[in-house]
Design a protein around this motif. Structure first.
Motif, PDB file in Angstrom:
ATOM      1  N   LEU A 116      35.812  36.190  54.416  1.00  0.00           N
ATOM      2  CA  LEU A 116      34.466  36.838  53.636  1.00  0.00           C
ATOM      3  C   LEU A 116      34.819  37.111  52.549  1.00  0.00           C
ATOM      4  O   LEU A 116      33.694  37.901  51.667  1.00  0.00           O
ATOM      5  N   GLY A 117      35.839  37.054  51.940  1.00  0.00           N
ATOM      6  CA  GLY A 117      36.333  37.661  50.652  1.00  0.00           C
ATOM      7  C   GLY A 117      36.039  37.086  49.499  1.00  0.00           C
ATOM      8  O   GLY A 117      35.264  36.076  49.541  1.00  0.00           O
ATOM      9  N   ALA A 118      36.437  37.895  48.196  1.00  0.00           N
ATOM     10  CA  ALA A 118      35.683  37.178  46.969  1.00  0.00           C
ATOM     11  C   ALA A 118      36.584  36.502  46.266  1.00  0.00           C
ATOM     12  O   ALA A 118      36.133  35.709  45.456  1.00  0.00           O
ATOM     13  N   LEU A 119      38.001  36.426  46.944  1.00  0.00           N
ATOM     14  CA  LEU A 119      38.884  35.256  45.890  1.00  0.00           C
ATOM     15  C   LEU A 119      38.286  34.069  45.934  1.00  0.00           C
ATOM     16  O   LEU A 119      38.440  33.304  45.036  1.00  0.00           O
ATOM     17  N   PRO A 120      38.023  33.256  47.062  1.00  0.00           N
ATOM     18  CA  PRO A 120      37.463  31.986  46.909  1.00  0.00           C
ATOM     19  C   PRO A 120      36.187  31.762  45.898  1.00  0.00           C
ATOM     20  O   PRO A 120      36.148  30.745  45.560  1.00  0.00           O
ATOM     21  N   ARG A 121      35.366  32.672  46.308  1.00  0.00           N
ATOM     22  CA  ARG A 121      34.159  32.811  45.354  1.00  0.00           C
ATOM     23  C   ARG A 121      34.426  32.670  43.845  1.00  0.00           C
ATOM     24  O   ARG A 121      33.823  31.939  43.109  1.00  0.00           O
ATOM     25  N   LYS A 153      46.401  37.393  41.183  1.00  0.00           N
ATOM     26  CA  LYS A 153      47.468  36.812  40.246  1.00  0.00           C
ATOM     27  C   LYS A 153      48.197  35.639  41.383  1.00  0.00           C
ATOM     28  O   LYS A 153      48.167  34.458  40.848  1.00  0.00           O
ATOM     29  N   LYS A 154      48.540  36.150  42.491  1.00  0.00           N
ATOM     30  CA  LYS A 154      48.790  35.121  43.432  1.00  0.00           C
ATOM     31  C   LYS A 154      47.927  33.803  43.741  1.00  0.00           C
ATOM     32  O   LYS A 154      48.363  32.751  44.192  1.00  0.00           O
ATOM     33  N   CYS A 155      46.515  34.319  43.609  1.00  0.00           N
ATOM     34  CA  CYS A 155      45.564  33.189  43.810  1.00  0.00           C
ATOM     35  C   CYS A 155      45.264  32.533  42.640  1.00  0.00           C
ATOM     36  O   CYS A 155      44.296  31.782  42.569  1.00  0.00           O
ATOM     37  N   GLY A 156      45.850  32.653  41.622  1.00  0.00           N
ATOM     38  CA  GLY A 156      45.425  31.920  40.338  1.00  0.00           C
ATOM     39  C   GLY A 156      44.045  32.547  39.581  1.00  0.00           C
ATOM     40  O   GLY A 156      43.434  31.864  38.688  1.00  0.00           O
ATOM     41  N   LEU A 157      44.007  33.864  39.643  1.00  0.00           N
ATOM     42  CA  LEU A 157      42.822  34.367  38.991  1.00  0.00           C
ATOM     43  C   LEU A 157      43.006  35.569  38.185  1.00  0.00           C
ATOM     44  O   LEU A 157      44.448  36.191  38.191  1.00  0.00           O
ATOM     45  N   LYS A 158      42.308  36.041  37.266  1.00  0.00           N
ATOM     46  CA  LYS A 158      42.317  37.259  36.402  1.00  0.00           C
ATOM     47  C   LYS A 158      42.990  38.582  37.254  1.00  0.00           C
ATOM     48  O   LYS A 158      42.631  38.703  38.195  1.00  0.00           O
ATOM     49  N   ILE A 171      31.666  30.837  32.399  1.00  0.00           N
ATOM     50  CA  ILE A 171      31.228  32.042  33.027  1.00  0.00           C
ATOM     51  C   ILE A 171      32.439  32.879  33.354  1.00  0.00           C
ATOM     52  O   ILE A 171      32.783  34.067  32.941  1.00  0.00           O
ATOM     53  N   TYR A 172      33.328  32.172  33.950  1.00  0.00           N
ATOM     54  CA  TYR A 172      34.647  32.901  34.222  1.00  0.00           C
ATOM     55  C   TYR A 172      35.523  33.207  33.130  1.00  0.00           C
ATOM     56  O   TYR A 172      36.246  34.426  33.165  1.00  0.00           O
ATOM     57  N   ASN A 173      35.502  32.705  32.207  1.00  0.00           N
ATOM     58  CA  ASN A 173      36.195  32.965  30.833  1.00  0.00           C
ATOM     59  C   ASN A 173      35.719  34.386  30.253  1.00  0.00           C
ATOM     60  O   ASN A 173      36.423  34.949  29.518  1.00  0.00           O
ATOM     61  N   LYS A 174      34.426  34.753  30.773  1.00  0.00           N
ATOM     62  CA  LYS A 174      33.788  35.702  30.065  1.00  0.00           C
ATOM     63  C   LYS A 174      34.215  37.157  30.827  1.00  0.00           C
ATOM     64  O   LYS A 174      33.763  38.092  30.569  1.00  0.00           O
TER      65      LYS A 174
END
Length: 520
Positions: A135-140, A199-204, A151-154
């Motif tokens: 249900l989390g935000a990480l995959p989204r 960070k472990k999931c490759g996100l900001k 969008i992600y870069n902003k």
């Protein structure tokens, strides 16, 4: 002295603005239904339209002020609650650039990628956050990174939907723990962000706003918001929380070891604890409570309320017609007939929601089984009663899991929301669980929980706990019938074996799952 409190409740299907007096009495409400747009090219997508939905919210605020005749200057404070898991992403100027509702399920492939990247990652993150990828935000957010890189870069900030409402009211970007923790990017024990997870999931790992505990003042209604809503800039804006957590406040579950079951479209069993010990098998969700210092084991049953609506509309047209003629709720007519069916529905069982298994969450294809071709015993009211019993059996499975984790066996639970309007369902819950079932007078308690938070922020109430204890009134208590309890104890053992077999049939591809988590 200001006389009133306002709550904004942003649910999956609608938004409401509600005004309460200081004794917790609801004085007025304005509501708009809303829909979340999906896109065929993105299966499972469910966007949240921030511009249009804010317009609907503004109209609710203006309408409830107008319809009650209450002056905005008499509203001491306002707080917000919302569906959980829905997120909003903002750019460096604080502009909303992407948002999704809680029912968004587009990121199945991203869940698979995260699992494939490191088979132990999900379990390791669960130990820190109390959340899985389901249900989390990480995959989204990973989905946004892959399909909408511009969008992600902003992206500079993330909030939940109740925090988005706080932002629209006050101009302050913030997050409170009870809903923020559902992102899966929180350190549960610290009740704060854990950037290393992203960070472990490759996100900001730098998109996290300040944390305000529920009941703390975030600011005042901004001048720009005042101009469009009619609210006064003297009104305080106070951090609220996720709908289930504020619902438990609204039904009086604010102390350690208290358990509440919120019976709506989904059913949530919420067990309060001061020690957020994670489950070695990752079966159950663990969240921050909206009460500072408390946490909750949460077990979710899928669709009991929706199943009842389906059964009513599909098989009980006669009851609906009669109910309309006599101005009665068709469920009450169905309950009256189902009361004549003995406990256990002559041994008939059904499969809808399974007992929660958060790390591998799936539900067998819906089915009824173990009935005979005997119209006197097995009629539509027997099937109806078996649905009531099924929801209670799932709840028993959830309660046993909580008892295993906490070592505490309760003597009572609180049962609230729409399902608790059924006296038959309340009694079945008492009989199946073997504990007293207390039902509060306020059945729809989420907005009251938000109002309590607002009142705490305004200094009207000393604490969330004291306000909840004072304002929540009780309607009835149901005690277990010993003979029925024996019947249900035996039925529960059979039901678990039956469900396991039904799940294997779905696992083998013979039938379709009722629901399964993204990536499974």
């Amino acid at each position: 002295m200001s006389k009133y409190l306002m709550a904004i409740d942003a649910g999956t299907g609608s938004v409401r603005a509600v005004i309460f007096d200081l004794n917790g009495n609801q004085l007025g409400v304005a509501q708009h239904e809303w829909e979340h747009k999906g896109y065929p090219e993105y299966p499972g997508s469910m966007d949240f339209d921030v511009k249009y939905n804010w317009q609907l919210t503004v109209d609710c605020i203006r309408t409830v002020l107008s319809s009650t005749g209450i002056s905005s200057s008499d509203i001491a404070a306002i707080s917000t609650t919302s569906m959980r898991e829905g997120i909003v992403l903002y750019d460096e100027n604080g502009e909303e650039i992407w948002a999704c509702a809680n029912v968004d399920s587009r990121a199945g492939a991203e869940v698979e990628e995260l699992i494939a990247k490191d088979l132990s990652l999900e379990r390791a993150l669960y130990k820190i956050s109390g959340q899985t990828f389901a249900l989390g935000a990480l995959p989204r957010i990973l989905w946004v990174k892959k399909y909408m890189p511009e969008i992600y870069n902003k992206v500079k900030t993330i909030t939940m939907l109740n925090d988005w409402l706080i932002y629209k009211l006050s101009g302050v970007l913030s997050v409170e723990p009870s809903n923020g923790c559902t992102t899966g990017m929180f350190n549960l024990e610290k009740r704060n962000w854990q950037p290393e997870i992203s960070k472990k999931c490759g996100l900001k790992d730098d998109i996290f706003p300040s944390i305000f505990e529920s009941g703390s003042v975030v600011g005042n209604v901004s001048e720009s918001c005042s101009l469009i809503t009619g609210l006064s800039t003297s009104t305080l804006v106070v951090a609220g929380g996720g709908d289930a957590q504020l619902g438990t406040i609204g039904v009086g579950a604010v102390l350690e070891n208290q358990i509440a079951v919120l019976g709506g479209s989904f059913w949530q069993l919420e067990c309060n604890t001061i020690i957020p010990k994670t489950d070695n098998h990752c079966r159950i969700r663990i969240n921050c409570h909206a009460v500072p210092g408390l946490f909750q084991y949460e077990a979710i049953a899928f669709f009991p309320g929706l199943v009842m609506r389906w059964y009513r509309d599909g098989f009980c047209q006669l009851e609906k017609q009669i109910a309309q003629q006599i101005n009665e709720d068709p469920y009450m007519l169905m309950d009256k007939e189902a009361e004549q069916i003995p406990a256990g529905s002559y041994g008939m069982m059904c499969a809808f929601s399974d007992v929660m298994n958060y790390i591998s969450w799936k539900h067998a294809s819906p089915t009824f089984t173990n009935f005979a071709l005997d119209a006197e015993k097995f009629n539509r009211y027997t099937f109806y009663r078996s649905l009531l019993e099924n929801a209670a059996l799932v709840t028993k499975g959830h309660l046993e899991m909580v008892i295993e984790l906490t070592g505490n066996r309760p003597t009572e639970i609180i049962f609230a929301n729409g399902a608790s309007k059924s006296k038959l369902w309340c009694q079945i819950m008492a009989d199946v669980l073997g504990v007293n079932v207390k039902v509060p007078k306020v059945k729809e308690a989420t907005a009251l929980g938000a109002a309590i938070c607002a009142g705490v922020g305004a200094g009207i109430y000393e604490s969330i706990e004291s306000a909840s204890s004072a304002l929540v009134l009780w309607d009835h208590q149901y005690t277990p019938n010993p003979e029925n309890q024996k019947t249900y104890d035996k039925l529960f053992k059979s039901w678990k074996q039956m469900y396991s077999a039904q799940l294997k049939i779905s696992d083998n591809g013979i039938t379709e799952y009722m629901w399964k988590a993204p990536g499974l």
